[in-house]
Scaffold this motif. Structure first.
Motif, PDB file in Angstrom:
ATOM      1  N   MET A   1       0.846  -1.187   0.000  1.00  0.00           N
ATOM      2  CA  MET A   1       0.000   0.000   0.000  1.00  0.00           C
ATOM      3  C   MET A   1       0.891   1.249   0.000  1.00  0.00           C
ATOM      4  SD  MET A   1      -2.922   0.978   2.756  1.00  0.00           S
ATOM      5  CE  MET A   1      -2.286   2.308   3.735  1.00  0.00           C
ATOM      6  N   ALA A   2       0.608   2.163  -0.889  1.00  0.00           N
ATOM      7  CA  ALA A   2       1.422   3.378  -0.985  1.00  0.00           C
ATOM      8  C   ALA A   2       1.172   4.271   0.224  1.00  0.00           C
ATOM      9  CB  ALA A   2       1.097   4.127  -2.270  1.00  0.00           C
ATOM     10  N   LYS A   3       2.180   5.029   0.589  1.00  0.00           N
ATOM     11  CA  LYS A   3       2.085   5.953   1.714  1.00  0.00           C
ATOM     12  C   LYS A   3       1.666   7.323   1.202  1.00  0.00           C
ATOM     13  CE  LYS A   3       4.176   2.994   4.546  1.00  0.00           C
ATOM     14  NZ  LYS A   3       3.584   2.394   5.702  1.00  0.00           N
ATOM     15  N   ASN A   4       0.735   7.971   1.908  1.00  0.00           N
ATOM     16  CA  ASN A   4       0.249   9.298   1.534  1.00  0.00           C
ATOM     17  C   ASN A   4       1.106  10.381   2.161  1.00  0.00           C
ATOM     18  OD1 ASN A   4      -2.055   8.422   0.102  1.00  0.00           O
ATOM     19  ND2 ASN A   4      -3.153   8.114   2.015  1.00  0.00           N
ATOM     20  N   ILE A   5       1.519  11.344   1.341  1.00  0.00           N
ATOM     21  CA  ILE A   5       2.273  12.490   1.836  1.00  0.00           C
ATOM     22  C   ILE A   5       1.571  13.761   1.369  1.00  0.00           C
ATOM     23  CG2 ILE A   5       4.466  13.732   1.768  1.00  0.00           C
ATOM     24  CD1 ILE A   5       5.868  11.046   1.470  1.00  0.00           C
ATOM     25  N   LEU A   6       1.320  14.657   2.310  1.00  0.00           N
ATOM     26  CA  LEU A   6       0.693  15.942   2.016  1.00  0.00           C
ATOM     27  C   LEU A   6       1.790  16.983   1.829  1.00  0.00           C
ATOM     28  CD1 LEU A   6      -1.706  17.959   1.886  1.00  0.00           C
ATOM     29  CD2 LEU A   6      -1.657  18.019   4.386  1.00  0.00           C
ATOM     30  N   ILE A   7       1.792  17.638   0.661  1.00  0.00           N
ATOM     31  CA  ILE A   7       2.748  18.710   0.372  1.00  0.00           C
ATOM     32  C   ILE A   7       1.990  20.031   0.465  1.00  0.00           C
ATOM     33  CG2 ILE A   7       4.313  19.708  -1.336  1.00  0.00           C
ATOM     34  CD1 ILE A   7       4.236  16.983  -2.769  1.00  0.00           C
ATOM     35  N   VAL A   8       2.515  20.974   1.252  1.00  0.00           N
ATOM     36  CA  VAL A   8       1.859  22.265   1.426  1.00  0.00           C
ATOM     37  C   VAL A   8       2.846  23.370   1.072  1.00  0.00           C
ATOM     38  CG1 VAL A   8       0.502  23.695   2.984  1.00  0.00           C
ATOM     39  CG2 VAL A   8       0.645  21.225   3.386  1.00  0.00           C
TER      40      VAL A   8
ATOM     41  N   LEU B   1      -5.415  21.972   5.781  1.00  0.00           N
ATOM     42  CA  LEU B   1      -6.330  21.459   6.805  1.00  0.00           C
ATOM     43  C   LEU B   1      -7.589  20.877   6.166  1.00  0.00           C
ATOM     44  CD1 LEU B   1      -5.958  24.151   9.612  1.00  0.00           C
ATOM     45  CD2 LEU B   1      -5.020  21.830   9.581  1.00  0.00           C
ATOM     46  N   LYS B   2      -8.049  21.488   5.068  1.00  0.00           N
ATOM     47  CA  LYS B   2      -9.227  20.965   4.350  1.00  0.00           C
ATOM     48  C   LYS B   2      -8.939  19.599   3.731  1.00  0.00           C
ATOM     49  CE  LYS B   2     -11.001  25.474   3.002  1.00  0.00           C
ATOM     50  NZ  LYS B   2     -10.928  26.411   1.913  1.00  0.00           N
TER      51      LYS B   2
ATOM     52  N   LEU C   1       2.977  11.556   6.274  1.00  0.00           N
ATOM     53  CA  LEU C   1       3.937  12.647   6.442  1.00  0.00           C
ATOM     54  C   LEU C   1       3.357  13.908   5.830  1.00  0.00           C
ATOM     55  CD1 LEU C   1       6.988  13.377   7.189  1.00  0.00           C
ATOM     56  CD2 LEU C   1       7.494  12.964   4.789  1.00  0.00           C
ATOM     57  N   ILE C   2       3.692  15.050   6.429  1.00  0.00           N
ATOM     58  CA  ILE C   2       3.326  16.348   5.864  1.00  0.00           C
ATOM     59  C   ILE C   2       4.622  17.107   5.613  1.00  0.00           C
ATOM     60  CG2 ILE C   2       2.158  18.558   6.280  1.00  0.00           C
ATOM     61  CD1 ILE C   2       0.231  16.966   8.174  1.00  0.00           C
ATOM     62  N   ILE C   3       4.749  17.666   4.412  1.00  0.00           N
ATOM     63  CA  ILE C   3       5.892  18.519   4.065  1.00  0.00           C
ATOM     64  C   ILE C   3       5.317  19.908   3.822  1.00  0.00           C
ATOM     65  CG2 ILE C   3       7.734  18.981   2.405  1.00  0.00           C
ATOM     66  CD1 ILE C   3       7.719  15.943   1.771  1.00  0.00           C
TER      67      ILE C   3
ATOM     68  N   MET D   1      -2.471  30.982   6.017  1.00  0.00           N
ATOM     69  CA  MET D   1      -1.997  30.313   7.236  1.00  0.00           C
ATOM     70  C   MET D   1      -0.581  29.830   6.980  1.00  0.00           C
ATOM     71  SD  MET D   1      -3.340  26.877   9.186  1.00  0.00           S
ATOM     72  CE  MET D   1      -4.646  27.507  10.206  1.00  0.00           C
ATOM     73  N   ASP D   2       0.358  30.290   7.805  1.00  0.00           N
ATOM     74  CA  ASP D   2       1.757  29.904   7.608  1.00  0.00           C
ATOM     75  C   ASP D   2       2.009  28.482   8.114  1.00  0.00           C
ATOM     76  OD1 ASP D   2       1.499  30.777  10.357  1.00  0.00           O
ATOM     77  OD2 ASP D   2       3.682  30.710  10.439  1.00  0.00           O
ATOM     78  N   GLY D   3       3.203  27.975   7.826  1.00  0.00           N
ATOM     79  CA  GLY D   3       3.536  26.592   8.159  1.00  0.00           C
ATOM     80  C   GLY D   3       3.585  26.294   9.643  1.00  0.00           C
ATOM     81  N   ILE D   4       4.065  27.235  10.443  1.00  0.00           N
ATOM     82  CA  ILE D   4       4.145  27.000  11.897  1.00  0.00           C
ATOM     83  C   ILE D   4       2.730  26.902  12.468  1.00  0.00           C
ATOM     84  CG2 ILE D   4       5.005  27.884  14.100  1.00  0.00           C
ATOM     85  CD1 ILE D   4       7.408  27.355  12.349  1.00  0.00           C
ATOM     86  N   SER D   5       1.838  27.775  12.018  1.00  0.00           N
ATOM     87  CA  SER D   5       0.434  27.713  12.471  1.00  0.00           C
ATOM     88  C   SER D   5      -0.205  26.403  12.025  1.00  0.00           C
ATOM     89  CB  SER D   5      -0.367  28.899  11.915  1.00  0.00           C
ATOM     90  OG  SER D   5       0.171  30.107  12.384  1.00  0.00           O
ATOM     91  N   LEU D   6       0.144  25.946  10.826  1.00  0.00           N
ATOM     92  CA  LEU D   6      -0.371  24.667  10.332  1.00  0.00           C
ATOM     93  C   LEU D   6       0.090  23.525  11.241  1.00  0.00           C
ATOM     94  CD1 LEU D   6      -1.716  22.783   8.253  1.00  0.00           C
ATOM     95  CD2 LEU D   6       0.434  22.832   6.975  1.00  0.00           C
ATOM     96  N   VAL D   7       1.372  23.508  11.599  1.00  0.00           N
ATOM     97  CA  VAL D   7       1.898  22.454  12.475  1.00  0.00           C
ATOM     98  C   VAL D   7       1.097  22.436  13.779  1.00  0.00           C
ATOM     99  CG1 VAL D   7       3.893  21.660  13.816  1.00  0.00           C
ATOM    100  CG2 VAL D   7       4.225  22.534  11.495  1.00  0.00           C
ATOM    101  N   LYS D   8       0.905  23.607  14.374  1.00  0.00           N
ATOM    102  CA  LYS D   8       0.164  23.694  15.641  1.00  0.00           C
ATOM    103  C   LYS D   8      -1.262  23.173  15.470  1.00  0.00           C
ATOM    104  CE  LYS D   8       2.862  27.558  17.448  1.00  0.00           C
ATOM    105  NZ  LYS D   8       2.902  29.007  17.655  1.00  0.00           N
ATOM    106  N   ALA D   9      -1.915  23.533  14.348  1.00  0.00           N
ATOM    107  CA  ALA D   9      -3.289  23.094  14.106  1.00  0.00           C
ATOM    108  C   ALA D   9      -3.364  21.574  13.906  1.00  0.00           C
ATOM    109  CB  ALA D   9      -3.868  23.815  12.887  1.00  0.00           C
TER     110      ALA D   9
END
Length: 122
Positions: free
Chosen positions: A1-8, A39-40, A49-51, A59-67
Motif C-alpha cells: 500500500m502506498a504511503k500518503n504524503i501531504l505537500i503544502v 487542513l481541508k 507525512l506532511i511537508i 496560514m503559515d507553516g508554523i500555524s499549520l503544524v500547531k493546528a
C-alpha cells in the motif's frame, strides 16, 4: 500500500518538484496551497507525512503544524518544514510547534527523500 504524503506550499513549482520526486519513489501525494487548504485536505484518511513551507498566505507553516497537532487523527503525523528560512529561532519555533525536520530550499530531491524515508516507517 502506498504511503500518503501531504505537500503544502504556495509555490506551484515547488509542489510540482516535490510531488514528482515523491511519486517516483512510490508515494501518493496530496497537495495544499497554504495552511488553510492543507487542513481541508485532512479529512480522516491516513497521511504518513506532511511537508510544509513556512511562509505562505492565509496560514503559515508554523500555524499549520500547531493546528495539525491538535487534530486527534494527525497529532502523531511527522511534519517536515521545507523552507527558505534558515534562522535558528525559526527552526526552534518549528520544533516547539511539533515539526520533526527542517529542510532549507533550494534542496536536492535525494536529500528530501532521505528525510522522508527516515520519517515514513515501512
Amino acid at each position: 500500500m502506498a504511503k500518503n504524503i501531504l505537500i503544502v506550499d504556495d509555490s506551484a513549482s515547488v509542489r510540482q518538484v516535490v510531488s514528482i520526486s515523491l511519486k517516483q519513489a512510490g508515494y501518493d501525494v496530496i497537495e495544499g496551497v497554504d495552511g488553510k487548504d492543507a487542513l481541508k485536505q485532512l479529512t480522516g484518511q491516513k497521511v504518513h507525512l506532511i511537508i510544509s513551507d513556512v511562509n505562505m498566505p492565509n496560514m503559515d507553516g508554523i500555524s499549520l503544524v500547531k493546528a495539525v497537532k491538535q487534530m486527534p487523527a494527525y497529532k502523531f503525523t511527522p511534519i517536515v518544514m521545507l523552507t527558505t528560512e534558515s534562522q535558528e529561532a525559526k527552526k526552534k519555533e518549528g520544533q516547539e510547534a511539533g515539526a520533526k525536520a527542517w529542510v532549507v530550499k533550494p534542496f536536492k530531491p535525494e536529500q528530501l527523500l532521505g528525510v522522508v524515508q527516515k520519517l515514513v516507517l515501512p
